[in-house]
Design a protein around this motif. Structure first.
Motif, PDB file in Angstrom:
ATOM      1  N   ASP A  63      46.096 -38.303  -2.135  1.00 11.73           N
ATOM      2  CA  ASP A  63      44.748 -37.783  -2.355  1.00 11.73           C
ATOM      3  C   ASP A  63      44.780 -36.256  -2.292  1.00 11.73           C
ATOM      4  O   ASP A  63      45.510 -35.685  -1.480  1.00 11.73           O
ATOM      5  N   GLY A  64      43.990 -35.633  -3.162  1.00 16.52           N
ATOM      6  CA  GLY A  64      43.924 -34.165  -3.159  1.00 16.52           C
ATOM      7  C   GLY A  64      45.010 -33.565  -4.035  1.00 16.52           C
ATOM      8  O   GLY A  64      45.567 -32.509  -3.731  1.00 16.52           O
ATOM      9  N   SER A  65      45.290 -34.236  -5.162  1.00 10.21           N
ATOM     10  CA  SER A  65      46.410 -33.817  -6.029  1.00 10.21           C
ATOM     11  C   SER A  65      46.359 -32.339  -6.390  1.00 10.21           C
ATOM     12  O   SER A  65      47.403 -31.694  -6.537  1.00 10.21           O
ATOM     13  N   SER A  66      45.135 -31.813  -6.537  1.00  7.60           N
ATOM     14  CA  SER A  66      45.046 -30.411  -6.965  1.00  7.60           C
ATOM     15  C   SER A  66      45.560 -29.472  -5.871  1.00  7.60           C
ATOM     16  O   SER A  66      45.794 -28.289  -6.130  1.00  7.60           O
ATOM     17  N   ASN A 115      31.147 -29.685  -2.891  1.00  8.72           N
ATOM     18  CA  ASN A 115      31.591 -28.770  -3.952  1.00  8.72           C
ATOM     19  C   ASN A 115      30.356 -28.064  -4.530  1.00  8.72           C
ATOM     20  O   ASN A 115      29.667 -28.598  -5.395  1.00  8.72           O
ATOM     21  N   MET A 166      39.627 -34.982  -0.081  1.00  7.32           N
ATOM     22  CA  MET A 166      38.762 -35.755   0.811  1.00  7.32           C
ATOM     23  C   MET A 166      39.452 -36.028   2.139  1.00  7.32           C
ATOM     24  O   MET A 166      38.857 -35.978   3.206  1.00  7.32           O
ATOM     25  N   TYR A 215      29.964 -36.145  -1.520  1.00  9.97           N
ATOM     26  CA  TYR A 215      30.181 -35.972  -2.950  1.00  9.97           C
ATOM     27  C   TYR A 215      29.041 -36.733  -3.611  1.00  9.97           C
ATOM     28  O   TYR A 215      29.117 -37.927  -3.822  1.00  9.97           O
ATOM     29  N   LYS A 217      32.031 -39.297  -8.266  1.00 10.42           N
ATOM     30  CA  LYS A 217      33.430 -38.840  -8.365  1.00 10.42           C
ATOM     31  C   LYS A 217      34.387 -39.743  -7.584  1.00 10.42           C
ATOM     32  O   LYS A 217      35.460 -40.110  -8.056  1.00 10.42           O
ATOM     33  N   ARG A 267      36.262 -42.736  -5.406  1.00 13.67           N
ATOM     34  CA  ARG A 267      36.503 -44.142  -5.672  1.00 13.67           C
ATOM     35  C   ARG A 267      36.226 -45.006  -4.434  1.00 13.67           C
ATOM     36  O   ARG A 267      36.594 -44.647  -3.315  1.00 13.67           O
ATOM     37  N   GLU A 314      39.111 -44.734  -1.466  1.00 14.49           N
ATOM     38  CA  GLU A 314      38.644 -43.471  -0.858  1.00 14.49           C
ATOM     39  C   GLU A 314      37.434 -43.763   0.039  1.00 14.49           C
ATOM     40  O   GLU A 314      37.513 -43.623   1.265  1.00 14.49           O
TER      41      GLU A 314
HETATM   42  P1  FDP Z   1      41.736 -34.696  -6.298  1.00 21.09           P
HETATM   43  O1  FDP Z   1      40.961 -34.921  -7.567  1.00 21.09           O
HETATM   44  O2  FDP Z   1      42.336 -33.321  -6.189  1.00 21.09           O
HETATM   45  O3  FDP Z   1      42.740 -35.806  -6.015  1.00 21.09           O
HETATM   46  O4  FDP Z   1      39.060 -37.918  -5.624  1.00 21.09           O
HETATM   47  C1  FDP Z   1      40.027 -37.017  -5.463  1.00 21.09           C
HETATM   48  C2  FDP Z   1      39.596 -35.645  -4.968  1.00 21.09           C
HETATM   49  O5  FDP Z   1      40.660 -34.763  -5.075  1.00 21.09           O
HETATM   50  C3  FDP Z   1      39.083 -35.660  -3.516  1.00 21.09           C
HETATM   51  O6  FDP Z   1      40.111 -35.733  -2.599  1.00 21.09           O
HETATM   52  C4  FDP Z   1      38.268 -34.397  -3.440  1.00 21.09           C
HETATM   53  O7  FDP Z   1      37.282 -34.439  -2.432  1.00 21.09           O
HETATM   54  C5  FDP Z   1      37.678 -34.300  -4.812  1.00 21.09           C
HETATM   55  O8  FDP Z   1      38.507 -35.091  -5.679  1.00 21.09           O
HETATM   56  C6  FDP Z   1      37.607 -32.887  -5.304  1.00 21.09           C
HETATM   57  O9  FDP Z   1      37.206 -32.903  -6.622  1.00 21.09           O
HETATM   58  P2  FDP Z   1      36.523 -31.619  -7.329  1.00 21.09           P
HETATM   59  O10 FDP Z   1      37.472 -30.468  -7.196  1.00 21.09           O
HETATM   60  O11 FDP Z   1      36.310 -32.074  -8.720  1.00 21.09           O
HETATM   61  O12 FDP Z   1      35.223 -31.380  -6.613  1.00 21.09           O
END
Ligand code: FDP
Length: 322
Positions: free
Chosen positions: A106-109, A198, A236, A252, A264, A266, A270
């Motif tokens: 989780d949190g790939s970005s 966000n 998350m 969210y 957003k 799941r 999640e």
């Molecule tokens: P991510 O897409 O980076 O995997 O559902 C995944 C999630 O991260 C959550 O962990 C996080 O809270 C959310 O998406 C962040 O998404 P935004 O940057 O689009 O708000």
């Protein structure tokens, strides 16, 4: 400090569930190592693929998913799995007693910026007599979870888990290779002055959420009469860990950014597991219309609105929807 297995026995967790939890944790130890190696292991950046939800897959997402999938399907404990990175549920052992939903990373970005990421998992008992192939195995409400947790790959690797007898914190002790209990029965404070959302989506939220957040931002000059602080890790797993550690409200909410996709996060891997952890720690986990864990799932990748954390603050937020 207590090791994991005796801590679980103290909570009367059945032996077959303890074995499954240990299997899951074996995978997290390897993921923890791979995450810590990052560039050194050639695992940074994206693959050329997207998952079924249209998100670009990171190399580490794929590696973590394969690790989990293999270890769970080979274990014999698992009738079927569903994962963020798999299009459909995947059949395991027909005699397996459990079904497992997971988000391998989780949190790939956050992967590419060496910031917080984690693995989230949710365990239900398999439905007696139902085939491993049948995706209806996963149409069980969150309140039927027998275990939920996440592993946070931060400065230390932490496991946060519940089997329905409170939410407990564990830390991976690299000297002996196991998780040690560091805090039993974590409690989310009822009140808070911290929120996580966000903010860039503000103009897309429904009016009640706009009004609520405006009042938080107004601080001691507005109707709430106190100042609030904002925190947003953008994973998350990290934001919920902060809420479990010191309270807060994480949301969210529904938005109109993509009209065909108002939510957003799941439900299965999640919102439900995080709800179980938050509720077991005395917090609330809701949508604007009801309890998350009472939702009847209709798809393994179903998305849902999330408002969770410190009980009095969640109530305060929901009062704007009445
Ligand atoms: P991510 O897409 O980076 O995997 O559902 C995944 C999630 O991260 C959550 O962990 C996080 O809270 C959310 O998406 C962040 O998404 P935004 O940057 O689009 O708000």
């Amino acid at each position: 400090m207590q090791r994991l297995a005796p801590a679980l026995r103290q909570d009367n967790v059945p032996l077959d569930l303890i074995s499954l939890i240990k299997t899951i944790l074996a995978a997290t130890k390897e993921i923890s190592f791979r995450v810590s190696q990052a560039h050194l292991g050639g695992l940074m950046g994206s693959t050329l693929d997207e998952n079924i939800q249209g998100e670009v897959q990171k190399k580490l997402d794929v590696v973590a998913n394969e690790l989990f999938k293999d270890i769970l399907l080979e274990s014999g404990f698992v009738r079927a799995i569903s994962s963020e990175e798999e299009d459909t549920s995947v059949a395991g052992d027909e005699k397996g007693k459990f079904v497992v939903s997971f988000d391998p990373l989780d949190g790939s970005s956050n992967i590419d910026i060496n910031s917080l990421i984690g693995t989230i998992f949710s365990i239900h008992e398999a439905i007696p007599g139902m085939d491993a192939e049948d995706p209806a195995q996963f149409q069980q409400q969150g309140n039927k979870q027998v275990c939920a947790g996440y592993v946070l790959y931060g400065p230390s690797t932490m496991l946060v888990m519940t089997t329905g007898s409170g939410t407990h914190f564990y830390v991976l002790d690299r000297t002996h290779g196991g998780y040690l209990l560091v805090e039993r029965n974590v409690q989310v404070p009822k009140d808070t002055q911290e929120f996580a959302i966000n903010m860039s989506n503000q103009r897309f939220w429904q009016q009640p959420m706009q009004n609520y957040i405006n009042d938080l931002i107004a601080g001691d000059t507005g109707p709430r009469g106190k100042n609030f602080n904002m925190r947003w890790i953008a994973a998350m797993v990290g934001d919920i860990h902060r809420v479990l550690t010191r309270g807060g409200l994480f949301t969210y909410p529904a938005d109109s950014k993509k009209p065909e996709q108002p939510y957003k996060l799941r439900l299965m891997y999640e919102a439900n597991p995080m709800s179980f952890l938050i509720e077991q720690a005395g917090g609330l986990a809701m949508t604007s219309t009801g309890r998350i864990m009472d939702i009847d799932p209709n798809d393994i990748h179903q998305r849902v609105e999330v408002i969770m954390g410190s009980a009095n603050e969640v109530e305060a937020c929901l009062s704007y929807y009445k």
